[in-house]
Design a protein around this motif. Structure first.
Motif, PDB file in Angstrom:
ATOM      1  N   ASP A 105      -6.338  -1.790 -11.791  1.00 24.89           N
ATOM      2  CA  ASP A 105      -5.212  -1.244 -11.031  1.00 24.89           C
ATOM      3  C   ASP A 105      -5.292  -1.663  -9.562  1.00 24.89           C
ATOM      4  O   ASP A 105      -6.340  -2.048  -9.050  1.00 24.89           O
ATOM      5  CB  ASP A 105      -5.179   0.290 -11.141  1.00 24.89           C
ATOM      6  CG  ASP A 105      -6.500   0.920 -10.729  1.00 24.89           C
ATOM      7  OD1 ASP A 105      -7.554   0.345 -11.074  1.00 24.89           O
ATOM      8  OD2 ASP A 105      -6.504   1.964 -10.041  1.00 24.89           O
ATOM      9  N   TYR A 106      -4.145  -1.568  -8.882  1.00 28.12           N
ATOM     10  CA  TYR A 106      -4.054  -1.943  -7.467  1.00 28.12           C
ATOM     11  C   TYR A 106      -4.763  -0.912  -6.589  1.00 28.12           C
ATOM     12  O   TYR A 106      -4.620   0.294  -6.796  1.00 28.12           O
ATOM     13  CB  TYR A 106      -2.580  -2.045  -7.063  1.00 28.12           C
ATOM     14  CG  TYR A 106      -2.357  -2.097  -5.563  1.00 28.12           C
ATOM     15  CD1 TYR A 106      -2.662  -3.254  -4.836  1.00 28.12           C
ATOM     16  CD2 TYR A 106      -1.867  -0.988  -4.870  1.00 28.12           C
ATOM     17  CE1 TYR A 106      -2.473  -3.304  -3.459  1.00 28.12           C
ATOM     18  CE2 TYR A 106      -1.662  -1.026  -3.499  1.00 28.12           C
ATOM     19  CZ  TYR A 106      -1.977  -2.185  -2.792  1.00 28.12           C
ATOM     20  OH  TYR A 106      -1.790  -2.230  -1.430  1.00 28.12           O
ATOM     21  N   LYS A 134      -0.054  -5.158  -7.356  1.00 29.24           N
ATOM     22  CA  LYS A 134       0.900  -4.237  -6.730  1.00 29.24           C
ATOM     23  C   LYS A 134       2.321  -4.522  -7.216  1.00 29.24           C
ATOM     24  O   LYS A 134       3.212  -3.693  -7.097  1.00 29.24           O
ATOM     25  CB  LYS A 134       0.793  -4.395  -5.204  1.00 29.24           C
ATOM     26  CG  LYS A 134       1.611  -3.399  -4.405  1.00 29.24           C
ATOM     27  CD  LYS A 134       1.246  -3.404  -2.925  1.00 29.24           C
ATOM     28  CE  LYS A 134       1.661  -4.669  -2.220  1.00 29.24           C
ATOM     29  NZ  LYS A 134       1.496  -4.551  -0.749  1.00 29.24           N
ATOM     30  N   GLY A 135       2.524  -5.741  -7.748  1.00 29.18           N
ATOM     31  CA  GLY A 135       3.857  -6.110  -8.233  1.00 29.18           C
ATOM     32  C   GLY A 135       4.642  -6.964  -7.260  1.00 29.18           C
ATOM     33  O   GLY A 135       5.779  -7.352  -7.538  1.00 29.18           O
ATOM     34  N   SER A 191       4.829 -12.404  -2.518  1.00 29.76           N
ATOM     35  CA  SER A 191       3.760 -12.380  -1.503  1.00 29.76           C
ATOM     36  C   SER A 191       2.455 -12.916  -2.085  1.00 29.76           C
ATOM     37  O   SER A 191       1.694 -13.599  -1.400  1.00 29.76           O
ATOM     38  CB  SER A 191       3.541 -10.959  -0.974  1.00 29.76           C
ATOM     39  OG  SER A 191       4.678 -10.512  -0.274  1.00 29.76           O
ATOM     40  N   ALA A 192       2.208 -12.611  -3.357  1.00 27.98           N
ATOM     41  CA  ALA A 192       1.008 -13.132  -4.026  1.00 27.98           C
ATOM     42  C   ALA A 192       1.071 -14.659  -4.067  1.00 27.98           C
ATOM     43  O   ALA A 192       0.079 -15.347  -3.789  1.00 27.98           O
ATOM     44  CB  ALA A 192       0.905 -12.561  -5.437  1.00 27.98           C
ATOM     45  N   LYS A 193       2.264 -15.181  -4.375  1.00 30.69           N
ATOM     46  CA  LYS A 193       2.435 -16.643  -4.431  1.00 30.69           C
ATOM     47  C   LYS A 193       2.201 -17.264  -3.055  1.00 30.69           C
ATOM     48  O   LYS A 193       1.581 -18.333  -2.932  1.00 30.69           O
ATOM     49  CB  LYS A 193       3.833 -16.991  -4.950  1.00 30.69           C
ATOM     50  CG  LYS A 193       4.015 -18.488  -5.180  1.00 30.69           C
ATOM     51  CD  LYS A 193       5.360 -18.814  -5.821  1.00 30.69           C
ATOM     52  CE  LYS A 193       5.465 -20.316  -6.067  1.00 30.69           C
ATOM     53  NZ  LYS A 193       6.733 -20.686  -6.728  1.00 30.69           N
ATOM     54  N   ASN A 194       2.676 -16.584  -2.002  1.00 28.14           N
ATOM     55  CA  ASN A 194       2.457 -17.076  -0.625  1.00 28.14           C
ATOM     56  C   ASN A 194       0.963 -17.209  -0.319  1.00 28.14           C
ATOM     57  O   ASN A 194       0.543 -18.164   0.339  1.00 28.14           O
ATOM     58  CB  ASN A 194       3.110 -16.134   0.399  1.00 28.14           C
ATOM     59  CG  ASN A 194       4.620 -16.300   0.427  1.00 28.14           C
ATOM     60  OD1 ASN A 194       5.148 -17.303  -0.054  1.00 28.14           O
ATOM     61  ND2 ASN A 194       5.308 -15.305   0.963  1.00 28.14           N
TER      62      ASN A 194
END
Length: 421
Positions: free
Chosen positions: A84-85, A117-118, A122-125
């Protein structure tokens, strides 16, 4: 002399903490108890011990920006070991990349944390920023995985999955012996098989080859998802025995994968196919049902064949005409299975991909162009299975009552490879 020794011991603490974090992640990736709560408890206990070890690193060893970045990165990575986040993990990892923007592993962990977190963009960045500084096989693999996640349900799904395949291939060029990179390519090709709508047989074969390369790396032998996904490919290639063995191996490694259910579904399907074939092979109806098939006109480009004349594998420029006896209901989304007979009253199983389930009905006459033929013959758990099978991958390969199928009768089935961020 004593000062030098003390300094070496202090520096050694940071090295020990780094190794302890790697060991913690090894537990995450290889420990799969029957009860998932046991894994969370073990990770909690182990992470507490590693945090204590990290906190024993003296303040003097955390003063410079580089040292502080390493400390923040390790702390964030420890806190992010759970599925989990955790906001605290994100905060520490964010500090790490600000202090040392070249710390690729911190960008990788931050991207994974934000993914949980979904916040996929932003994860890709995080991943693309890290790659702009230097190529990295782990980050390329995570980016490839993330692109498949982002692709789900979008209009340009096939294009995004193709990008995922390209990044997976880039990772392999950095280290052709890295099993995880091959595993990731296998997952990308398996996903592409389902989302392109073309039901491209070659994508499955590419996926299988990638998984086989992944299996050569001893580090991958503890990855249950590899066994599960490889079994999934074998299932759709109708390599039933290999699929059953693969799902069984996955179930032993991780009871939480539901691989045992996959074994049961396949056994149920095979039992149903066997029983229906046995029941109809002796049916008196076959003579009347098959009598009209020999008179069906074929395009001159194709040579008419009955089941006993087909070669194992793809039969180019060949057509088989059959009568649909039954639609065979089963527990998986794809393919659709039908029981047919040919003009010689030979019963066989037809598996079809990429069409609506109301396109072919019982009683229809089918012309199967360039069929892929398999003679299934194997034993599993003291039960013997033997039947003839044809598979068609493309709409253009099927004529229903002499008519081709339209694109409106096509359907996509979204099935994705097992993966976790």
């Amino acid at each position: 002399m004593r000062n030098n020794q003390a300094k070496e011991e202090e520096e050694d603490l940071m090295t020990k903490a780094t190794i302890a974090v790697e060991d913690l992640y090894h537990i995450r990736d290889t420990y799969f108890p029957t009860n998932p709560d046991d894994k969370v408890s073990k990770l909690q206990n182990e992470s507490d011990l590693v945090l204590n070890l990290l906190d024993s690193v003296p303040q003097e060893q955390r003063k410079s920006p580089m040292q502080r970045a390493t400390y923040e990165y390790l702390r964030g990575k420890i806190l992010d070991v759970f599925p989990d986040y955790r906001k605290e993990a994100e905060d520490h990892l964010s500090k790490a990349v600000k202090l040392n923007p070249s710390l690729a592993d911190a960008w990788l962990c931050l991207g994974n944390c934000i993914w949980k977190k979904g916040d996929l963009s932003s994860a890709k960045n995080c991943f693309t920023l890290a790659l702009s500084k230097s190529p990295n096989k782990k980050i390329l693999c995570q980016l490839s995985m993330l692109e498949r996640k982002i692709a789900q349900g979008t209009e340009n799904e096939a294009e995004l999955v193709e990008e995922s395949i390209q990044h997976a291939k880039e990772a392999i060029t950095l280290d052709v012996k890295d099993g995880n990179s091959w595993y990731n390519l296998g997952n990308a090709c398996l996903t592409s098989f389902f989302v392109t709508g073309a039901w491209d047989h070659s994508k499955l074969l590419q996926s299988l080859k990638a998984y086989q390369n992944a299996e050569k790396d001893d580090n991958m032998k503890s990855n249950p998802d590899l066994y599960f996904n490889c079994a999934t490919v074998n299932k759709y290639l109708e390599n039933y025995e290999r699929a059953l063995s693969g799902f069984e191996a996955a179930a032993l490694k991780d009871p939480g994968l539901k691989a045992t259910e996959e074994v049961q579904k396949m056994v149920n399907l095979l039992a149903k196919l066997e029983s229906m074939l046995r029941g109809h092979a002796r049916s008196k109806r076959l003579a009347s049902l098959s009598s009209s098939l020999a008179a069906v006109n074929l395009n001159s480009s194709y040579k008419r064949a009955t089941m006993d004349l087909l070669l194992e594998g793809l039969n180019k420029a060949v057509a088989v005409v059959g009568k649909v006896l039954f639609f065979i209901k089963h527990e998986s989304v794809a393919p659709l299975y039908y029981l047919l007979c040919d003009s010689n009253q030979i019963c066989f199983v037809l598996s079809v991909y990429g069409i609506h389930n109301d396109t072919i009905k019982e009683g229809d006459q089918l012309t199967l162009l360039e069929p892929f033929y398999r003679h299934v013959d194997f034993s599993w758990k003291e039960k013997h299975y033997q039947f003839k099978s044809i598979r068609v991958d493309f709409l253009e390969q099927v004529l229903v009552n002499g008519k081709g199928l339209s694109s409106r009768q096509a359907v996509r089935t979204s099935i994705f490879a097992q993966h976790k961020p």
